[in-house]
Motif scaffolding. Structure first.
Motif, PDB file in Angstrom:
ATOM      1  N   MET A 198       0.802  -1.220   0.000  1.00 15.32           N
ATOM      2  CA  MET A 198       0.000   0.000   0.000  1.00 15.32           C
ATOM      3  C   MET A 198       0.833   1.268   0.000  1.00 15.32           C
ATOM      4  O   MET A 198       0.284   2.362  -0.094  1.00 15.32           O
ATOM      5  CB  MET A 198      -0.956  -0.002   1.180  1.00 15.32           C
ATOM      6  CG  MET A 198      -2.012  -1.066   1.042  1.00 15.32           C
ATOM      7  SD  MET A 198      -3.371  -0.752   2.130  1.00 15.32           S
ATOM      8  CE  MET A 198      -4.252  -2.288   2.009  1.00 15.32           C
TER       9      MET A 198
ATOM     10  N   GLY B 193      -6.439  -4.390  -5.424  1.00 19.36           N
ATOM     11  CA  GLY B 193      -6.928  -3.310  -4.568  1.00 19.36           C
ATOM     12  C   GLY B 193      -8.403  -3.093  -4.727  1.00 19.36           C
ATOM     13  O   GLY B 193      -9.134  -4.018  -5.067  1.00 19.36           O
TER      14      GLY B 193
ATOM     15  N   THR C  75      -6.617   0.329  -2.578  1.00 20.41           N
ATOM     16  CA  THR C  75      -6.182   0.558  -1.200  1.00 20.41           C
ATOM     17  C   THR C  75      -7.350   1.170  -0.429  1.00 20.41           C
ATOM     18  O   THR C  75      -8.347   1.581  -1.018  1.00 20.41           O
ATOM     19  CB  THR C  75      -4.973   1.508  -1.155  1.00 20.41           C
ATOM     20  OG1 THR C  75      -5.369   2.781  -1.675  1.00 20.41           O
ATOM     21  CG2 THR C  75      -3.797   0.962  -1.943  1.00 20.41           C
TER      22      THR C  75
ATOM     23  N   ARG D 110      -4.286  -0.494  -7.076  1.00 19.66           N
ATOM     24  CA  ARG D 110      -3.255  -1.486  -6.840  1.00 19.66           C
ATOM     25  C   ARG D 110      -3.732  -2.773  -7.474  1.00 19.66           C
ATOM     26  O   ARG D 110      -4.895  -3.111  -7.320  1.00 19.66           O
ATOM     27  CB  ARG D 110      -2.994  -1.715  -5.348  1.00 19.66           C
ATOM     28  CG  ARG D 110      -2.159  -0.656  -4.693  1.00 19.66           C
ATOM     29  CD  ARG D 110      -0.745  -0.643  -5.263  1.00 19.66           C
ATOM     30  NE  ARG D 110       0.146   0.219  -4.531  1.00 19.66           N
ATOM     31  CZ  ARG D 110       0.431   1.475  -4.848  1.00 19.66           C
ATOM     32  NH1 ARG D 110      -0.131   2.032  -5.888  1.00 19.66           N
ATOM     33  NH2 ARG D 110       1.265   2.169  -4.140  1.00 19.66           N
TER      34      ARG D 110
END
Length: 171
Positions: free
Chosen positions: A49, A81, A83, A89
């Motif tokens: 992250m 992801g 995040t 992500r």
């Protein structure tokens, strides 16, 4: 800690594997031993992250080379992801299943293995080739800052997945 390293070393791009923990949730009620899939989002590992690193997910290999986004298939294990604060992500993906790699049983030992730890070295190798080319054009000892290198990799990657542009599964 990764962001602190990235700020302290502006020419050092940390290339981090996304993790292999998707689809390893606890067993579904009444079906012992049958894994319960992780949620459709948010399985990315906490170490992936950090804001100033390049996170790499794993996709299946493409026989014959890339022709369209629909060819790119996510592995069942690669984390994604977004995040908690909504950032995408992984940043990019690369082949992570059936990768021929060195193996610990001898000097000439190889094995076909899988994981985001197989896809991230491919991206790291490409990154150093970009740095080498940059140095060729700009003189010995001149390299891109890590932020520029990260942006170059992300913005020149082939499209993948069903969404146009970056998404939280393929980057």
């Amino acid at each position: 800690a990764f962001d602190q390293i990235a700020v302290a070393a502006p020419y050092f791009l940390i290339v981090k594997s996304a993790g292999n923990d998707r689809d390893d949730g606890p067993s579904t009620a009444g079906s012992p031993g049958v894994p319960k899939p992780d949620p459709d989002y948010g399985s990315i590992s906490s170490y992936s992250m950090a804001k100033n690193i390049l996170v790499v997910g794993a996709v299946e290999g493409i026989t014959g080379g890339y022709l369209s986004p629909a060819q790119v298939q996510m592995t069942s294990f690669s984390c994604w992801g977004p995040t908690d604060d909504g950032r995408i992500r992984p940043d990019v993906v690369a082949k992570g299943r059936g990768v021929l790699s060195t193996w610990g049983n001898g000097d000439a030992s190889y094995n076909s293995i899988q994981g985001t730890s197989m896809s991230s070295p491919a991206v790291a190798g490409s990154a150093i080739l970009l740095q080498e080319q940059y140095e060729n054009f700009n003189g010995t000892g001149n390299f891109m800052k890590s932020a520029s290198l990260k942006a170059l990799i992300i913005h020149t990657a082939d499209e993948a997945g069903t969404s146009t542009g970056p998404d939280y599964r393929f980057g």
